[in-house]
Design a protein around this motif. Structure first.
Motif, mmCIF file in Angstrom:
data_model
loop_
_atom_site.group_PDB
_atom_site.id
_atom_site.type_symbol
_atom_site.label_atom_id
_atom_site.label_comp_id
_atom_site.label_asym_id
_atom_site.label_seq_id
_atom_site.Cartn_x
_atom_site.Cartn_y
_atom_site.Cartn_z
ATOM 1 N N ARG A 390 47.813 41.247 45.193
ATOM 2 C CA ARG A 390 46.548 41.924 44.865
ATOM 3 C C ARG A 390 45.442 41.501 45.832
ATOM 4 O O ARG A 390 44.518 42.243 46.100
ATOM 5 N N PHE A 391 45.512 40.243 46.284
ATOM 6 C CA PHE A 391 44.459 39.728 47.159
ATOM 7 C C PHE A 391 45.040 39.220 48.474
ATOM 8 O O PHE A 391 45.463 38.074 48.569
ATOM 9 N N LYS A 392 45.083 40.046 49.447
ATOM 10 C CA LYS A 392 45.432 39.640 50.810
ATOM 11 C C LYS A 392 46.691 38.778 50.898
ATOM 12 O O LYS A 392 46.757 37.868 51.711
ATOM 13 N N GLU A 394 47.821 36.298 49.347
ATOM 14 C CA GLU A 394 47.531 34.867 49.315
ATOM 15 C C GLU A 394 48.582 34.117 48.496
ATOM 16 O O GLU A 394 49.110 34.653 47.538
ATOM 17 N N GLU A 437 45.539 36.336 33.736
ATOM 18 C CA GLU A 437 45.915 37.612 34.372
ATOM 19 C C GLU A 437 44.978 37.948 35.526
ATOM 20 O O GLU A 437 45.364 38.662 36.457
ATOM 21 N N LEU A 438 43.771 37.430 35.466
ATOM 22 C CA LEU A 438 42.836 37.641 36.566
ATOM 23 C C LEU A 438 43.170 36.718 37.739
ATOM 24 O O LEU A 438 43.129 37.119 38.893
ATOM 25 N N HIS A 439 43.528 35.461 37.419
ATOM 26 C CA HIS A 439 43.776 34.476 38.466
ATOM 27 C C HIS A 439 45.108 34.669 39.170
ATOM 28 O O HIS A 439 45.238 34.365 40.340
ATOM 29 N N SER B 131 44.609 43.924 34.053
ATOM 30 C CA SER B 131 43.375 43.257 34.469
ATOM 31 C C SER B 131 42.573 44.131 35.426
ATOM 32 O O SER B 131 41.393 43.916 35.625
ATOM 33 N N GLN B 132 43.232 45.108 36.031
ATOM 34 C CA GLN B 132 42.494 45.984 36.928
ATOM 35 C C GLN B 132 42.145 47.320 36.280
ATOM 36 O O GLN B 132 41.725 48.266 36.945
ATOM 37 N N TRP B 165 41.289 43.484 27.946
ATOM 38 C CA TRP B 165 40.738 44.174 29.116
ATOM 39 C C TRP B 165 39.904 45.407 28.778
ATOM 40 O O TRP B 165 39.656 46.247 29.633
ATOM 41 N N LEU B 199 34.580 38.322 29.836
ATOM 42 C CA LEU B 199 35.962 37.915 30.049
ATOM 43 C C LEU B 199 36.302 36.866 28.983
ATOM 44 O O LEU B 199 35.403 36.214 28.484
ATOM 45 N N TYR B 502 35.018 42.130 38.790
ATOM 46 C CA TYR B 502 35.458 40.982 39.568
ATOM 47 C C TYR B 502 35.435 41.310 41.056
ATOM 48 O O TYR B 502 35.940 42.353 41.481
ATOM 49 N N ASN B 507 35.325 39.275 50.155
ATOM 50 C CA ASN B 507 35.875 40.635 50.068
ATOM 51 C C ASN B 507 35.005 41.423 49.102
ATOM 52 O O ASN B 507 35.480 41.967 48.114
ATOM 53 N N ARG B 547 31.199 31.673 40.400
ATOM 54 C CA ARG B 547 31.729 30.304 40.467
ATOM 55 C C ARG B 547 32.349 30.095 41.840
ATOM 56 O O ARG B 547 32.607 31.054 42.569
ATOM 57 N N GLN B 595 33.375 33.490 43.703
ATOM 58 C CA GLN B 595 34.005 34.555 42.927
ATOM 59 C C GLN B 595 32.991 35.056 41.917
ATOM 60 O O GLN B 595 32.342 34.249 41.240
#
Lengths: 599, 688
Positions: A390-392, A394, A437-439, B131-132, B165, B199, B502, B507, B547, B595
């Motif tokens: 989801r993020f580059k 990583e 789920e976000l992390h 989450s999205q 969510w 959240l 988020y 980015n 944060r 973030q």
């Protein structure tokens, strides 16, 4: 010992100085909590702060994970004094050696001797923090399968001077940075730890200016005596008795296939106001990471004791005087020597020690002690790693605390469900599903308490929690865990039933479940999920002695089924909660029968 | 004319602000069975005092501001509505697991807390959003309709809906609402994404369920209040105090009654901030409200009212979290009613047990046999037994002496005065350590702050506390005993809106962020033009909840721009963030990316721009002949001590300690060595 300790301070000053010392350790803890970087510090709160007297006795500590902070401070301070006979103002020492009083190598501890203008050492402040990494050969601080220290690979610091005149010894810092993973994080936590220790030092110096060193030392002596007196009182309220209790840890690589049997022989010596625990009857050290350090063996015993007595006894060297612990040289329970690996000394066997001691109390008399707590270390508490698309793309690696239960029934109350493991006492936090789920690229499908898994009893042990999660996206996820309690459940006591066992599976894409070992590092493919049932805790007392009102609530709330209410608890009710009094009486009489015959 | 009414556990306080700006205070007993009765009684007293009929009096009132403990009491006593909790399938135990954590590791006498809504009234809804915001499993409407049927059968009175969510995609919660409207009409419900879009599902679910459970009762109460005020001639505006330190339209609060929880304590820092500025020109103040059982602390830093996301009803991890940012007030069990006791090891303790209002301190002669802080002050001569609450309640010195001798003097072998002095000293130490925890935790040196002492029992040891802390100034406001009602008069009409989005500094999603901010601003504008119309001033403030990468908790940092145009705006925000982080936590991390988790906007409308008026309560005070008495201080022993009446001190008049200043509401002890001056505002300003 300082010789002039005969003059007493008045009770008001005693009360006020106690408050002051407590405030200092709390301040140190707050400093750490708000400046620490790693999750193990912020979420799991895996740290402790305390103050040690001139003659190396634990005076006071802030509330923290119990396995951290009871025994060991004394040995560590002594080590510091022996290795560095001349202490100077501005010194600080890094200590993590389990062979010199520390719990295990992941617990980096900073000791700062508090020195006055004339160079006299008065107190030592002490801050211990579990690191996210401590330089092990594998990326974990829990190397259950390490055959010895060399295989484990941790850097060991036996009270190494890391600050001189308040300045870091950069040689040591650089060595750590070369060897510890995510060095920025380690350095951040190091700064926080040192900061907290220096706050403690500053506050004690300030207090000495106000009250004078002599008063502070007299206070320390009196405070420890006072704590000892409360402990004597607490022991005098107990019955005389003895119980020998065993508990078996599941096998891991390096142990015999039947696992490790831990035995405690607990004696309440009312006449001398002593609690004696003999750990001699335990096996020799083994080529694995489970071996207990002396600190963890002793602390494991003490947790079992303090869980079982009146809770207003301060936990310091004064109350500890009434506890005698026997450790056999060379034994797995605290008798190991360098280079035996003690990588996971704070959890697995230490928990089994605590469990045997608290259950021994319950064996001595109904109304005392607790059943056994379930151990932790399931797949729901894995270290997970992988690639986040989801993020580059990583990389991520972190420990999750998805769910834990394990609480033991106590003599008077039902279990605290989320106790995690005995040495943790429920102090750690549980992750938010949304936050995880976000992390991380994962989804938590399900997380709930499982019906009919409680440790049945008059007071019930925690039920199992069910948890199912897996990776999302194209990449697999690696998970590793070291669990106990898959074969050997948390035992109930006084007729209470055992808790449910730990189980780990992978749910394949077709929905089928594949059983996983207790100790594993596995890959979960995209579309698959990890499934865990956590360990429950043992029950206390016969289930048919549980109050009907409580059973009714358990059924209505979905913790216990109608069938189990009848079979195990002898309570017959319909689904609206209406009790059939007559049949209940008969059924309960029937359940109690075998026991009556025995008697 | 404006009225502020604060219904507390024991008294209902009414503060009248006349059109001239002067203030007057009236008190009546709280009537728990029908709290509105107590309010009307207090208003009647004010009308009588003015010499007009109730109808006439209420007819002249423009604004009626009300704070009540009704909601919090209902939660504490578990007297809320029968509420169902609807949540995502697989997650029915959100309220059972909470966020883990425990206090007192060796105390196994406290059972695991029950969930706010029983599991038997928790229902899983087949649906799932990622989450999205992507719909992974669509909502099973047929199953939901069946569930709603069950709610009907179970005679559910309110419904809390919190789906995973929903803060990113509210589609399913909205659908649930439609089906509830259709199949369960008339039953109030709360949707989590509307009430508290944050959240972390436990916090959101907790606030959602708590809010829903209060709806039936609070709308009945507020409807009743508004009707009965109208019946008695009131045609003005009815505003309610909130836990965010401001006021809300009664109708708005009725739709989200959770906001009234904790509204009482939230007013203390508002009033404290005002007096710190007026009396000492100070922007950093420790505001301490001493009641009978609790010591409520808050810290005003650089003129700002402190907020916290961690407000629990009951103890942390054992009670229920509110889940909203609310005014940060730390409450410790220490007050006039705290009981002194000696344990089996011979150590003296004060509290946390309290004698409360019933039976109360031994000197009340209402059955209390254990010595309290109030008893100690009586024995020391700091309180006059014949002039407690202006003489309306006679205290029995003998009972205090008996209790102290039995419980403290004997086991510790102390004289009566030494024992009483020790109790007060230890109570002071408990309060000092609570203040240190609050201030140090936020990186404030207490020596740099002024100490504002409010509440009926504040005067007994606030000077001693300040001395111990090294504070150079103590302020005791004139109306300290009805601080909350006074704070209410200067509080603003406010609201806040939140949204979750988020993104990260490396980015940054400019388009989505700016769209979110635009929507928040629009909502605020609608509020200012609606409920806020006619206010003296208004403003909108945007915040980001951000944060450092890898951290777990966000902090709220105000935005200086209305939207982000480019990297300079992010850099500017970043500088503010680093500074705020350093201030809160003593360090910043210039290397880490930021973030962003949530966005927030507040709209504030000033209802009054004039300052607080002076208290005009001459009639309630008695003339007294006494000008000195013997009082005991640990430094000087028994000392002939000057006694002065609070309302007879003239502005600018100075008195040197030892002295005791009395009013019908409070007693202020000026220790030897300290001095006090009366200010124009009516406050006492003390140099310890």
């Amino acid at each position: 010992m300082n010789e002039k300790r005969s003059n007493k301070i008045d009770p008001i000053t005693l009360a006020i100085l106690n408050k002051r010392f407590d405030t200092i350790t709390t301040k140190m803890a707050n400093t750490l909590l708000r400046t620490g970087r790693s999750g193990v510090l912020n979420m799991a709160r895996d740290f402790s702060t305390s103050i040690i007297t001139q003659d190396c006795q634990l005076l006071t500590g802030a509330e923290s994970l119990p396995i951290h902070c009871l025994s060991g401070a004394d040995i560590m301070a002594k080590t510091m004094k022996e290795m560095h006979p001349t202490l100077r103002k501005g010194d600080a020492f890094l200590h993590n050696s389990p062979y010199h009083g520390c719990s295990h190598p992941a617990d980096h501890t900073i000791l700062v001797p508090v020195i006055d203008e004339d160079g006299v050492h008065h107190f030592t402040v002490w801050v211990k923090v579990h690191q996210a990494d401590c330089g092990n050969s594998q990326p974990t601080t829990y190397s259950g399968d390490a055959s010895d220290l060399y295989n484990e690979g941790a850097l060991i610091f036996p009270a190494v001077k890391i600050q001189d005149d308040y300045e870091d010894n950069m040689d040591i810092i650089r060595m750590c940075e070369m060897r510890i993973r995510v060095p920025e994080q380690w350095r951040g936590d190091y700064l926080a730890t040192m900061g907290a220790a220096r706050v403690g030092e500053r506050e004690i110096l300030e207090m000495a200016r106000e009250f004078g060193w002599e008063t502070l030392h007299v206070f320390a002596t009196q405070w420890l005596d006072y704590s000892e007196n409360l402990m004597i009182d607490a022991i005098k309220k107990l019955p005389v008795g003895q119980a020998i209790v065993s508990s078996i840890h599941d096998p891991v690589p390096g142990t015999p296939p039947q696992g490790v049997k831990i035995t405690s022989n607990v004696v309440i010596d009312k006449e001398n106001a002593l609690i004696k625990v003999d750990l001699s009857d335990n096996p020799d050290t083994m080529p694995c990471g489970l071996n207990l350090s002396e600190a963890c063996a002793r602390t494991g015993v003490m947790i079992g004791i303090f869980n079982s007595i009146k809770d207003n006894v301060p936990t310091n060297a004064g109350s500890f005087r009434r506890i005698q612990i026997k450790i056999r040289g060379g034994s797995i329970t605290g008798g190991g020597k360098h280079p035996t690996s003690m990588s996971v000394a704070t959890t697995n066997l230490a928990d089994r020690v605590t469990n045997t001691v608290q259950r021994a109390f319950s064996q001595i008399q109904d109304g005392l002690g607790l059943a056994e707590c379930g151990p932790d270390g399931t797949a729901a508490g894995s270290v997970i790693s992988g690639i986040d698309s989801r993020f580059k793309e990583e990389m991520y690696v972190n420990q999750i605390f998805m769910v834990f239960t394990g609480g033991a029934a106590t003599a008077k109350t039902d279990a605290w469900f989320t106790i995690c493991h005995p040495g943790n006492a429920g102090m750690s936090c549980i992750d938010s599903v949304e936050l995880d789920e976000l992390h991380f690229p994962l989804i938590v499908k399900d997380r709930h308490i499982v019906c009919d898994t409680e440790g049945s009893g008059r007071q019930i042990g925690a039920p199992s929690a069910f948890c199912e999660f897996g990776p999302i996206g194209d990449h697999p996820m690696t998970a590793s865990w070291v669990a106990d309690g898959a074969k050997n459940k948390a035992k109930g006591t006084r007729g209470g039933h055992d808790g449910s066992q730990n189980r780990n599976y992978i749910r394949k894409e077709d929905g089928s479940l594949e059983t996983q070992p207790a100790c594993a590092t596995i890959q979960v493919k995209s579309g698959e999920r990890l499934v865990t049932y956590t360990c429950g805790g043992g029950g206390y007392g016969h289930p048919w002695e549980r109050s009907i009102k409580q059973i009714k609530n358990d059924v209505i709330e979905g913790y216990v089924s109608l069938e189990r209410a009848k079979e195990v608890y002898g309570v017959i009710l319909d689904k609206n909660g209406k009790i059939d009094q007559q049949s209940t009486k008969l059924r309960r009489r029937e359940l109690a029968k075998p026991l009556n015959f025995k008697n | 004319m404006r009225l502020a009414v604060d219904t507390g556990g024991t008294f209902t306080d009414l503060m009248v602000e006349y059109d001239s700006g002067s203030l007057q205070m009236f008190k009546s007993s709280t009537t728990p069975d029908d709290p509105i009765e107590g309010i009307l009684n207090a208003v009647k007293k004010a009308a009588d005092h003015m010499g007009v009929a109730l109808n006439d009096f209420l007819g002249r009132v423009d604004v009626f501001i009300h704070g009540t403990t009704h909601a919090i009491n209902a939660v504490i006593t578990e007297n809320t509505a029968k509420t169902a909790f609807l949540t995502t399938k697989g997650h029915k135990d959100i309220l059972v697991f909470r966020e883990g954590g425990r206090i007192e590791p060796f105390n196994f006498n406290v059972p695991f807390p029950k969930p706010y809504i029983p599991r038997a009234l928790t229902f899983e809804i087949s649906e799932r959003i990622s989450s999205q915001g992507k719909i992974l499993d669509s909502l099973d409407e047929d199953a939901l309709v069946e569930t709603i049927q069950q709610l009907k059968e179970k005679k559910i009175e309110a419904v809390g809906v919190c789906l995973l969510w929903s803060v990113v995609n509210p589609e399913h919660e909205i659908k649930v609402a439609q089906l509830l409207d259709e199949h369960l009409p008339g039953i109030p419900y709360t949707l989590s994404h509307v009430l508290n879009p944050i959240l972390r599902e436990y916090r959101r679910a907790s606030s959602t369920c708590m809010d829903a459970s209060l709806k039936p009762m609070m709308s009945k109460y507020l409807g009743g209040l508004s009707n009965r005020l109208e019946e008695n001639g009131f045609i003005g505006r009815l505003l309610m105090l909130t836990s965010k330190g401001g006021v809300m339209e009664m109708k708005e609060l009725s739709a989200a009654p959770i906001h009234s929880i904790g509204s009482g304590p939230s007013m203390a820092p508002i009033a404290g901030q005002y007096f710190a500025k007026v009396d000492a020109n100070a922007k950093t103040a420790i505001v301490a409200d001493t009641g009978g059982t609790t010591y409520d602390l808050s810290l005003v830093r650089r003129g700002a009212i402190p907020m916290t996301p961690e407000t629990w009803i009951g103890e942390p991890t054992r009670g229920h979290i509110i889940g909203f940012p609310s005014v940060d007030v730390k409450s410790v069990g220490a007050g006039g009613g705290s009981i002194a006791w000696v344990d089996s090891g011979g150590l003296l303790h004060v509290g946390p047990q309290s004698a409360g209002a019933v039976p109360g301190p031994a000197c009340y002669d209402k059955g209390g046999v254990h010595p309290t802080v109030t008893d100690a002050c009586l024995v020391l001569g700091h309180i006059d037994p014949l002039y407690f609450l202006g003489g309306t309640m006679k205290l029995n010195l003998e009972s205090s002496i008996k209790a102290i001798e039995k419980d403290i003097c004997q086991p510790l072998n102390l004289s009566r005065l030494e024992a009483a002095s020790a109790i007060l000293k230890l109570a002071t130490e408990n309060m000092v350590s609570a203040i240190e925890e609050v201030t140090i935790h936020q990186g404030i040196d207490p020596r740099s702050a002024v100490l504002v002492g409010a509440g009926g029992a504040a005067g007994l040891n606030t000077v001693a506390i300040a001395k111990r802390l090294g504070c150079s100034t103590v302020i005791i406001p004139e109306a300290g005993a009805t601080f909350s009602a006074q704070g209410a008069l200067i509080s603003d009409l406010h609201t806040d809106y939140r949204a979750m989005l988020y993104t990260s500094s490396d980015n940054f999603d400019y388009q989505k962020v700016n769209k979110t901010l635009d929507q928040l601003i629009l909502k605020c504008k609608t509020f200012i033009e609606g409920p806020g119309a006619g206010s003296k001033e208004s403003n909108i403030q945007l915040f980001a909840e951000a944060r450092y990468k890898g951290q777990i908790w966000e902090i709220d940092v105000p935005l200086k721009v209305k939207n982000f145009q480019g990297s300079e705006d992010i850099q500017a925000f970043r500088n503010d963030f680093d500074r705020a982080h350093e201030e809160l936590f003593t360090f910043s991390d210039l290397q880490s990316e930021l973030q962003f988790v949530g966005w927030r906007a507040t709209a504030q409308c000033k209802l009054s721009t004039v300052g607080m008026g002076r208290l005009n309560n001459k009639k309630t005070g008695q003339k007294r002949a006494i000008s000195s008495r013997q009082a005991y201080f640990s430094d000087t022993g028994l000392t002939q001590t000057q006694v002065a009446m609070f309302d007879q001190l003239l502005p600018g008049q100075k008195i040197k300690g030892p002295a005791i200043i009395e009013s019908p509401f409070t007693t202020v002890v000026i220790d030897p060595g300290a001095s006090v001056i009366r200010k124009e505002s009516g406050s006492l300003v003390i140099t310890p």
